[in-house]
Scaffold this active site. Structure first.
Site: not given
Ligand code: BES
Ligand code: ZN
Length: 478
Positions: A133, A239, A273-274, A277
């Site tokens: 992603e 994550a 959170h994950e 999704h």
């Molecule tokens: N989908 C995101 C990860 C992501 C972020 C992929 C930016 C590509 C670019 C994931 O679900 C996410 O939001 N991760 C957060 C942690 C969350 C607990 C807020 C992150 O990576 O900060």
């Molecule tokens: Zn997210």
């Protein structure tokens, strides 16, 4: 977002992919991989050209049926085109591509991550891992069979449900794991660095509670037979919600029951959170990155609901104000903020919208909406949305429509003012007496951090003794 580039267009839809059968052979000594993919295509319009997203992949051979294609790369656009001598005209076709690539050290695509073993702390070893992603491929699957042949081992995975390619993941490396089942029989594993599996215990407990919680909340089962949570030493995001194989930075996954409460809270939040999704994002995916906020705003709100369920003693909602609400107010008061629903162009520009507006303002408006329509109707609407659009794509309006139908409230009209324009209002209420009338002047202004405010004044006139009759006059301020 720069304007000097040529306008961005989405991939042509003459042919669309139906299924990918992917074979990959990573080489952890040379940091390369070799692969083959067989893509089943649905042909909508006969064409001689097929265009794909592709970055840093060397293609040595491409065929479609008995036709051999010529390859041309559009490196800037992260695309590749194949030209065939004759039109592909059958309703279904198969494309076979042979390729090689590099296990890079950029923490995106298919990359290498360094680790050491506790028994040989001075020897650097590598694991191969993916991060796709937003746009670096676009498999986390359950194992069908494994075959061993001398030094090499082949693992064959089952076919996934129809899914977005950015949710694919595969990892090759040495890990320890602990395992449990949730109350519906879903196998949950936490993979840790060697020798650290007990530090996966807290996350394992959260995950086995959380899956049934979401299943019940949405009234939709988790669609895969397993879910793995794995800690990766070199990881760019915090994550990533790959379907059935969620990747984490080590400090966001590893905590034992006696770790400090702050570590446990962050692990619980990130797992919550994950896993959200897996339904909201994976089972139903936004149609394009403009609606990324749907994914991230929603997950950033429901993570609190889930942690509050697993650990009510954390009193986690009190942290929402500082972590999300206040952050959103502060960024959104700047003149260079942007609406929640934001136009995004090519893949290279997508990453910048993973920001406080998508996450924290998104979460704040969902919290407001949930509060307004109430938990029962919210859940009814969510169930309708996830069932109607499962294995499909949506736009923001599709969620509003389902929540409006469930609640009987004008969700679209109210919510679009929050998601389609940037900023937020500050309301001032003035009351004065005019003869027999008590006049309330409610002025609404966009709150700006630099004090430069402009807005709309709504005047409510309420004659004495006529409590229910309010006259509304909108007056644009100079
Ligand atoms: N989908 C995101 C990860 C992501 C972020 C992929 C930016 C590509 C670019 C994931 O679900 C996410 O939001 N991760 C957060 C942690 C969350 C607990 C807020 C992150 O990576 O900060
Ligand atoms: Zn997210």
């Amino acid at each position: 977002m720069s304007s000097d580039k040529k306008p961005f267009t989405r991939l042509p839809t003459d042919v669309v992919p139906v299924n990918y059968t992917l074979e990959l052979k990573p080489d952890l000594q040379k940091f390369t991989f070799a692969g083959k993919v067989c893509i089943t295509l649905k042909v909508n319009t006969p064409t001689k050209t097929v265009c794909l997203n592709s970055a840093d992949i060397e293609i040595s051979n491409v065929t479609c049926g008995d036709q051999v294609g010529t390859v041309s790369y559009q490196k800037e656009d992260e695309r590749v085109s194949f030209d065939f001598p004759q039109e592909i005209s059958s309703p279904e076709a198969t494309l076979n591509i042979v390729f090689t690539g590099i296990l890079n050290d950029q923490m995106k695509g298919f990359y290498r991550s360094k680790y050491t073993r506790p028994d040989e702390p001075d020897v650097e070893r590598y694991t191969a891992v993916t991060q796709f992603e937003p746009a670096d491929l676009s498999l986390s699957q359950d194992v069908k069979e494994t075959k061993e042949d001398g030094d090499s081992k082949t693992v064959v995975f089952n076919r996934t449900p129809i899914m977005s390619t950015y949710l694919l993941a595969f990892i090759v490396g040495e890990y320890d794991y602990i395992e449990d089942k949730d109350s519906n029989g879903v196998v949950v594993r936490v993979y840790t660095p060697l020798g650290k599996k007990e530090q996966g215990r807290f996350a394992l407990n959260i995950a086995t509670k959380t899956l049934p919680f979401y299943r019940k909340y949405f009234n939709v089962p988790y669609p895969l037979p397993k879910i793995d949570l794995i800690a990766i030493p070199d990881f760019a995001a915090g994550a990533m919600e790959n379907w059935g194989l969620v990747t984490y930075r080590e400090r966001l996954l590893l905590a034992s029951e006696d770790s400090p409460i702050s570590s446990k809270q962050i692990v619980a939040i990130v797992v919550g959170h994950e896993l959200a999704h897996q339904w909201f994002g994976n089972l139903v995916t936004m149609e394009w990155w403009t609606d990324l906020w749907l994914n991230e705003g929603f997950a950033s709100w429901i993570e609190y609901l889930c942690v509050d369920y697993c650990h009510p003693e954390f009193d986690i909602w009190t942290q929402f104000l500082a972590q999300d609400y206040a952050q959103a107010l502060s960024l959104d008061a700047l003149s260079n903020s942007h609406p929640i629903e934001v136009i995004v162009g090519p893949p290279s520009e997508v990453e910048e919208i993973f920001d406080t507006i998508s996450y924290s303002k998104g979460a704040s408006v969902i919290r407001m909406l949930h509060n307004w329509i109430g938990d029962d109707d919210f859940r009814k609407g969510m169930n309708a949305y996830l069932t109607k659009y499962e294995y499909k794509n949506t736009k923001t309006v599709d969620l509003w429509t389902c929540l409006a139908a469930a609640s009987g409230k004008p969700v679209m009209e109210v919510m679009k003012t929050w998601t389609q324009q940037m900023g937020y209002p500050v309301l001032t209420v003035d009351a004065k007496q005019e003869g027999n009338n008590r006049v309330l002047s409610i002025s609404q202004k966009k709150f700006c951090a630099d004090g430069n405010i402009k807005g709309l004044t709504k005047i409510l006139t309420r004659p004495r003794g006529h409590d229910k009759k309010l006259t509304l006059i909108d007056k644009e301020e100079p």
